[in-house]
Motif scaffolding. Structure first.
Motif, PDB file in Angstrom:
ATOM      1  N   PHE A 283       0.783  -1.157   0.012  1.00  0.00           N
ATOM      2  CA  PHE A 283       0.002  -0.084  -0.016  1.00  0.00           C
ATOM      3  C   PHE A 283       0.843   1.295  -0.053  1.00  0.00           C
ATOM      4  CE2 PHE A 283      -2.849  -3.037   2.306  1.00  0.00           C
ATOM      5  CZ  PHE A 283      -3.955  -2.923   1.363  1.00  0.00           C
ATOM      6  N   GLY A 284       0.447   2.243  -0.546  1.00  0.00           N
ATOM      7  CA  GLY A 284       1.129   3.542  -0.473  1.00  0.00           C
ATOM      8  C   GLY A 284       0.848   4.357   0.572  1.00  0.00           C
ATOM      9  N   ALA A 285       1.693   4.842   1.318  1.00  0.00           N
ATOM     10  CA  ALA A 285       1.414   5.581   2.709  1.00  0.00           C
ATOM     11  C   ALA A 285       0.766   7.084   2.337  1.00  0.00           C
ATOM     12  CB  ALA A 285       2.589   5.847   3.558  1.00  0.00           C
ATOM     13  N   GLU A 286       0.937   7.506   1.103  1.00  0.00           N
ATOM     14  CA  GLU A 286       0.593   8.641   0.600  1.00  0.00           C
ATOM     15  C   GLU A 286      -0.319   8.124  -0.679  1.00  0.00           C
ATOM     16  OE1 GLU A 286       0.975  11.592   1.893  1.00  0.00           O
ATOM     17  OE2 GLU A 286       2.311  10.919   3.580  1.00  0.00           O
ATOM     18  N   ARG A 287      -1.011   9.150  -1.388  1.00  0.00           N
ATOM     19  CA  ARG A 287      -1.856   8.569  -2.600  1.00  0.00           C
ATOM     20  C   ARG A 287      -0.949   8.726  -3.724  1.00  0.00           C
ATOM     21  NH1 ARG A 287      -6.810   6.627  -3.830  1.00  0.00           N
ATOM     22  NH2 ARG A 287      -8.320   6.624  -2.222  1.00  0.00           N
ATOM     23  N   TRP A 288      -0.455   7.844  -4.124  1.00  0.00           N
ATOM     24  CA  TRP A 288       0.578   7.788  -5.248  1.00  0.00           C
ATOM     25  C   TRP A 288      -0.220   7.492  -6.539  1.00  0.00           C
ATOM     26  CZ3 TRP A 288       4.504  10.063  -3.674  1.00  0.00           C
ATOM     27  CH2 TRP A 288       5.075   9.965  -2.391  1.00  0.00           C
ATOM     28  N   ALA A 289      -0.155   8.199  -7.481  1.00  0.00           N
ATOM     29  CA  ALA A 289      -1.027   8.025  -8.976  1.00  0.00           C
ATOM     30  C   ALA A 289      -0.816   6.666  -9.504  1.00  0.00           C
ATOM     31  CB  ALA A 289      -0.498   9.087  -9.824  1.00  0.00           C
ATOM     32  N   ASN A 290       0.918   6.251  -9.259  1.00  0.00           N
ATOM     33  CA  ASN A 290       1.082   4.677  -9.967  1.00  0.00           C
ATOM     34  C   ASN A 290       1.313   3.575  -8.939  1.00  0.00           C
ATOM     35  OD1 ASN A 290       3.194   6.136  -8.818  1.00  0.00           O
ATOM     36  ND2 ASN A 290       4.553   5.032 -10.571  1.00  0.00           N
ATOM     37  N   LEU A 291       0.667   3.845  -7.751  1.00  0.00           N
ATOM     38  CA  LEU A 291       0.806   2.946  -6.601  1.00  0.00           C
ATOM     39  C   LEU A 291      -0.392   3.239  -5.441  1.00  0.00           C
ATOM     40  CD1 LEU A 291       1.539   0.049  -5.236  1.00  0.00           C
ATOM     41  CD2 LEU A 291       3.547   1.217  -4.415  1.00  0.00           C
ATOM     42  N   ILE A 292      -1.258   2.521  -5.635  1.00  0.00           N
ATOM     43  CA  ILE A 292      -2.408   2.698  -4.504  1.00  0.00           C
ATOM     44  C   ILE A 292      -2.517   1.648  -3.757  1.00  0.00           C
ATOM     45  CG2 ILE A 292      -4.762   3.357  -3.911  1.00  0.00           C
ATOM     46  CD1 ILE A 292      -5.044   4.871  -6.534  1.00  0.00           C
ATOM     47  N   TYR A 293      -2.597   0.492  -4.214  1.00  0.00           N
ATOM     48  CA  TYR A 293      -2.515  -1.013  -3.745  1.00  0.00           C
ATOM     49  C   TYR A 293      -1.817  -2.050  -4.563  1.00  0.00           C
ATOM     50  CZ  TYR A 293      -6.675  -1.807  -6.277  1.00  0.00           C
ATOM     51  OH  TYR A 293      -7.587  -1.879  -7.211  1.00  0.00           O
ATOM     52  N   TYR A 294      -1.241  -3.049  -4.231  1.00  0.00           N
ATOM     53  CA  TYR A 294      -0.902  -4.054  -5.181  1.00  0.00           C
ATOM     54  C   TYR A 294      -0.989  -5.375  -4.384  1.00  0.00           C
ATOM     55  CZ  TYR A 294       1.474  -6.112  -9.144  1.00  0.00           C
ATOM     56  OH  TYR A 294       1.896  -6.899 -10.282  1.00  0.00           O
ATOM     57  N   SER A 295      -1.697  -6.503  -4.888  1.00  0.00           N
ATOM     58  CA  SER A 295      -1.729  -7.842  -4.134  1.00  0.00           C
ATOM     59  C   SER A 295      -0.615  -8.638  -4.806  1.00  0.00           C
ATOM     60  CB  SER A 295      -2.984  -8.207  -4.390  1.00  0.00           C
ATOM     61  OG  SER A 295      -3.270  -9.505  -4.006  1.00  0.00           O
ATOM     62  N   LEU A 296      -0.080  -9.534  -3.914  1.00  0.00           N
ATOM     63  CA  LEU A 296       1.050 -10.662  -4.446  1.00  0.00           C
ATOM     64  C   LEU A 296       0.463 -12.014  -3.812  1.00  0.00           C
ATOM     65  CD1 LEU A 296       4.119  -8.435  -3.348  1.00  0.00           C
ATOM     66  CD2 LEU A 296       3.511  -8.889  -5.853  1.00  0.00           C
ATOM     67  N   GLY A 297       0.572 -12.698  -4.662  1.00  0.00           N
ATOM     68  CA  GLY A 297       0.286 -14.124  -4.224  1.00  0.00           C
ATOM     69  C   GLY A 297       1.352 -15.073  -4.269  1.00  0.00           C
ATOM     70  N   GLY A 298       1.258 -16.413  -4.724  1.00  0.00           N
ATOM     71  CA  GLY A 298       2.448 -16.970  -4.892  1.00  0.00           C
ATOM     72  C   GLY A 298       2.739 -18.045  -3.845  1.00  0.00           C
ATOM     73  N   HIS A 299       1.875 -17.821  -2.879  1.00  0.00           N
ATOM     74  CA  HIS A 299       2.281 -18.797  -1.538  1.00  0.00           C
ATOM     75  C   HIS A 299       0.915 -19.766  -1.170  1.00  0.00           C
ATOM     76  CE1 HIS A 299       6.009 -17.135   0.277  1.00  0.00           C
ATOM     77  NE2 HIS A 299       5.495 -15.974  -0.097  1.00  0.00           N
ATOM     78  N   LYS A 300       1.413 -20.892  -0.512  1.00  0.00           N
ATOM     79  CA  LYS A 300       0.151 -22.001  -0.273  1.00  0.00           C
ATOM     80  C   LYS A 300       0.278 -21.973   1.375  1.00  0.00           C
ATOM     81  CE  LYS A 300       1.892 -24.742  -4.086  1.00  0.00           C
ATOM     82  NZ  LYS A 300       2.394 -25.866  -4.730  1.00  0.00           N
ATOM     83  N   ASP A 301       0.702 -20.908   2.012  1.00  0.00           N
ATOM     84  CA  ASP A 301       0.324 -21.132   3.464  1.00  0.00           C
ATOM     85  C   ASP A 301       0.387 -19.615   3.935  1.00  0.00           C
ATOM     86  OD1 ASP A 301      -0.174 -21.921   6.026  1.00  0.00           O
ATOM     87  OD2 ASP A 301       1.297 -23.571   5.937  1.00  0.00           O
ATOM     88  N   VAL A 302       0.149 -19.484   5.502  1.00  0.00           N
ATOM     89  CA  VAL A 302      -0.078 -18.039   5.979  1.00  0.00           C
ATOM     90  C   VAL A 302       1.239 -17.361   5.654  1.00  0.00           C
ATOM     91  CG1 VAL A 302      -0.294 -17.106   8.364  1.00  0.00           C
ATOM     92  CG2 VAL A 302      -1.535 -18.955   7.725  1.00  0.00           C
TER      93      VAL A 302
END
Length: 899
Positions: free
Chosen positions: A169-188
């Motif tokens: 998440f962006g701590a400020e409101r960035w035009a090119n990064l508001i949020y980004y989700s990463l997967g790739g795992h099979k556990d917590v």
């Protein structure tokens, strides 16, 4: 003046995250509902004089090291100043919090609870009406959030979740990064870390997998949002806020699968590598991790007690070690990257490991189960504790560290004591042995046993340290041994119930024994162990204690009474009805009220103060009572804990937790949570289903007064608590009159009227001022000042010298003072020896500590001089023979003077 809480020993870590201070030399460790600060450079430990309502779960430390946020199990937070060691602000998050982290610039901090992340403005240096102001609320993960990490410039942060995703998440409101989700795992997700000065990310999951994520944008490439869009969004957020009852700040809603249009011209991540830790399959779940960005060092801990050191991004194994057989709950690395701290909550272990030299900086562990007994050494410098885990530990009261643990007992230790020399520790155990330990060589040099196996419940040693007595709880006999030979001298029979307590008269050869048969028997050692007297009580006797001068005996019985006896004439001199003062709490599953339960409760431990005027008493409650013996009144009640994570703390049960089927406490959530258990059963994926959660009950098992009279200690469910008169700034004048002011004292000092200045300084009783006046006296004048000092102030000056020795570097100067005072006033002091004993022991404790330090240094110097001489003689550069002994005598004189 009542003693203040000064320290918590015996427990070094319970649960929560460890944090190094900014300089990397100190470590903050949560211990139950308190916080301990371990100074690793100076080898000292301090417990801050504040406490949360429940056990601390997470600690957030500000980058400048001045503030800390402590959050307990229910989400109640304390903002604490580590400089003033006080609570600045209290806040309630309403739900359990998983982690808290300050931004590197110290302006914001993030708190994760449920599946949300909350960004708050960090408290500033100025006073504020509300220290916790919510800035933004971040939505995204579907399950609970677990960890937080910030980029170095505080522009963005990453949050890991139990739904196997990581969100940036962006701590400020960035035009090119508001949020980004990463997967790739099979556990917590257990931990996520940004690379130094980069948006590149490492994510680590519980199944011991590491993903390396590369970002196509640098931190400088983050573009601020255009002002028009930002204004629109802000207005929309404000409109939403008006509709809500509580302000939520600006809301940012993340999507796990955003549309192509939403991701256009935005930051993109790609997974460049995935590594697995347990290729050999010899590790359990990964439970904790820490990353040092400057050295690229990754430390991971596992449920089996193994930890790994890897170098990233290449994933090169530096080394792998097993430090415990318990789950590693928390890991922290200091700012230089040299020291790694590990916390194991199962055994209460705290370890600091220097990985380059492969050595321990700190290795401490409390008692696994509750402590049962304690004893002070005669000089008050050490405390020995015995626990239900069969261990005997010796603690240093000045550093608060355990320096030796004896593990010879095979069952719970029931009683411990020091001999009068202070170098031998005795312990009695349910395994049928009494063992003597030598504190010079740290070994078990005597083992006393009975002819038939017996479980020993109590222990006593006479004032000479020659006769050892232990009481049995199954054969109702008292066994007497000789310390010198180790032989059994006699078996005293006569009691008709288990022996509950033994105590030797400090001044005479008389042993008092208490039993459940409602009697106290007095045995004469010199008259072939005959019963000298039998005192009949109204109820089962639980504990006996002699007054330090040996003229009075205190007895606590099952009916809650404390009775006082003149044992010479077998006459009762007084009694205290103490049952109501215990103030019992009600346990969660109790069917009867606390008031009714208190009728069957009593004091289980007693101890006289060093001057014999007061008596300390404790039992199965959260209070320790201190009574005046002469007036037979309650002087003060000490509440030893305010931790509601323990059972029997509340007097009345919460009606909201009561249902028509009984208490909600009966519903056990089991061990299928995060922690699982160490040994999973076959076919069980989430730990052992037979594992049960339980709340320890608050109780006081033993109280002891320090021989110096300056402090007292108690063993409780929470650990070993110390209460001392030496902590805190208190204005306590003595015979003060109108002319005694600091300016007048300085004026008198300027006129070289030293005796008058010292008397005036003691009347004002300001420690700093007394120190200034005493240190202004020339060493040549000490003799004259001591001889003209009034008797009343000699005692006060001795007490001041004893406390000054602990902190001052003017060792010889204060030794001259102590030497002259004792030489000139020795005979007069001897007449008041009983009253002055605590002060003299306090002085002895301080001098003894310096003597041990200096004598080691002198021995090392003598060794070096001899070595240098031997080398020089080998090379033919022989010095004159007459110079050698002189040097050695000179070095020896320092240690002789301290003697």
């Amino acid at each position: 003046l009542p003693p203040q809480f000064s320290g918590l020993l015996g427990t070094v870590y319970r649960r929560g995250n460890l944090s190094f201070t900014r300089d990397g030399n100190s470590l903050l460790s949560p211990v139950g509902n308190r916080i301990s600060l371990f100074d690793l450079k100076n080898n000292k430990c301090e417990t801050l004089p504040l406490a949360t309502r429940l056990n601390i779960v997470c600690v957030g430390l500000s980058p400048d090291g001045s503030l800390a946020i402590l959050i307990d199990e229910e989400g109640a937070a304390l903002l604490v100043s580590l400089i003033g060691k006080c609570v600045i602000h209290q806040f309630y998050f309403h739900k359990p919090v998983h982690s808290v982290s300050f931004s590197p610039d110290g302006k914001k901090f993030v708190v994760t609870k449920d599946n949300l992340a909350y960004l708050y403005h960090a408290p500033g240096k100025k006073r504020e009406f509300n220290a916790f102001v919510l800035d933004k609320t971040y939505y995204g993960p579907y399950d609970e959030t677990t960890c937080i990490d910030w980029t170095d410039d505080s522009k963005c942060f990453a949050v890991g979740s139990k739904d196997m995703s990581t969100w940036v998440f962006g701590a400020e409101r960035w035009a090119n990064l508001i949020y980004y989700s990463l997967g790739g795992h099979k556990d917590v997700i257990v931990a996520c870390f940004f690379e130094e000065n980069s948006l590149d990310l490492y994510t680590i999951s519980q199944d011991a997998a590491l993903c390396v994520w590369q970002c196509d944008t640098e931190l400088d490439g983050l573009k601020p949002m255009p002002p028009k869009d930002a204004a629109k969004e802000k207005k929309a957020a404000e409109d939403d806020e008006e509709l809500l009852e509580e302000p939520k700040g600006e809301e940012i809603h993340g999507k796990a699968d955003p549309s192509e249009q939403e991701t256009r011209n935005k930051v993109k991540y790609s997974r460049v590598a995935k590594y697995f830790f347990n290729k050999e399959g010899d590790f359990n779940n990964l439970t904790a991790a820490a990353y040092h960005k400057k050295t690229h060092l990754l430390v991971t801990g596992f449920a089996s007690g193994v930890f790994h050191l890897h170098e990233l991004p290449d994933f090169n194994l530096i080394h792998s070690l097993s430090i415990s057989d318990q789950r590693i709950a928390s890991i922290s690395i200091n700012c230089t990257g040299d020291w790694i701290a590990f916390g194991c909550s199962g055994l209460g272990q705290l370890l600091v490991w220097e990985w380059q030299s492969e050595s321990y900086v700190l290795k401490q562990q409390g008692h696994f189960n509750s402590m049962v007994s304690l004893a002070y050494s005669p000089d008050g410098q050490y405390i020995v504790t015995g626990g239900e885990d069969g261990k005997v530990k010796v603690w240093n009261t000045s550093s608060s560290f355990c320096f030796v643990t004896f593990t010879e007992h095979n069952s719970g230790v029931t009683a411990v004591t020091f001999t009068s020399t202070g170098y031998v520790v005795l312990s009695a155990s349910l395994d049928g042995t009494v063992r003597a330990f030598d504190l010079h060589r740290y070994r078990n040099f005597r083992t006393f046993t009975s002819p038939r196996p017996s479980q020993f419940s109590c222990l006593a040693v006479d004032s000479s340290g020659e006769i050892v007595a232990a009481g049995s709880q199954d054969s109702f006999e008292i066994f007497i041994w000789s310390m010198q030979s180790g032989r059994l001298l006699d078996v005293l029979a006569g009691h008709e119930g288990p022996i509950s307590s033994l105590s030797f008269n400090p001044m005479k050869c008389v042993l008092a024994s208490a039993s459940w048969d409602k009697t106290v028997k007095l045995w004469d050692m010199l008259d072939s162990w005959r019963t000298k007297e039998t005192l009949i009580m109204n109820s089962d006797v639980l504990v006996v204690a002699f007054r330090p001068d040996g003229k009075e005996l205190a007895v606590a019985a099952l009916n809650g009474q404390i009775t006082f006896w003149d044992h010479e004439n077998a006459v009762q001199t007084g009694s205290i009805e103490g049952r109501h003062d215990l103030q019992m709490g009600r346990k969660e599953l109790d069917k009867i009220t606390a008031k009714q339960a208190a009728k069957g409760k009593s004091f289980t431990t007693l101890c006289y103060s060093a001057d014999g005027q007061s008596i300390l008493a404790g039992g199965l409650s959260k209070f320790v009572c201190i009574y005046n013996v002469k007036e037979q009144i309650l002087m003060k009640k000490f509440e030893i804990s305010c931790n509601y994570s323990l059972d029997a703390m509340e007097e009345y049960l919460d009606r909201r937790k009561m249902t028509e089927f009984g208490s909600m406490a009966l519903i056990d959530e089991g061990g299928g949570g995060d922690e699982g258990v160490a040994i999973p059963l076959p076919g069980v994926k989430r730990g052992d289903m037979s594992y049960r959660h339980f709340k320890p009950e608050i109780r006081v098992t033993c109280v002891r007064f320090c021989p110096t009279g300056r402090s007292w200690a108690t063993t409780t469910t929470e650990g070993l608590l110390l209460y001392s008169l030496d902590s805190g700034l208190i204005f306590d004048p003595f015979e003060l009159d109108i002319d005694v002011t600091p300016s007048n004292i300085h004026k008198t000092l300027g006129q070289k009227e030293y005796t008058m200045a010292i008397v005036m300084a003691f009347k004002l009783n300001e420690k700093k001022l007394i120190q200034e006046v005493v240190e202004a006296v020339p060493s040549s004048e000490v003799d004259v000042v001591c001889s003209s000092l009034p008797d009343l102030y000699v005692e006060k000056l001795l007490e001041f010298l004893a406390s000054a020795f602990e902190t001052s570097c003017h060792l010889e100067f204060y030794l001259i003072w102590a030497h002259k005072l004792l030489m000139l006033h020795g005979q007069k002091l001897k007449t008041r020896s009983v009253k002055l004993l605590p002060v003299i022991q306090f002085l002895q404790k301080s001098i003894q500590r310096h003597f041990e330090d200096v004598s080691k240094l002198c021995e090392w110097n003598i060794y070096n001089i001899k070595y240098a001489l031997a080398i020089s003689q080998q090379r033919g550069m022989k010095r004159p023979a007459e110079e050698t002994p002189g040097d050695e005598e000179e070095v020896d004189s320092d240690s002789d003077y301290l003697m």
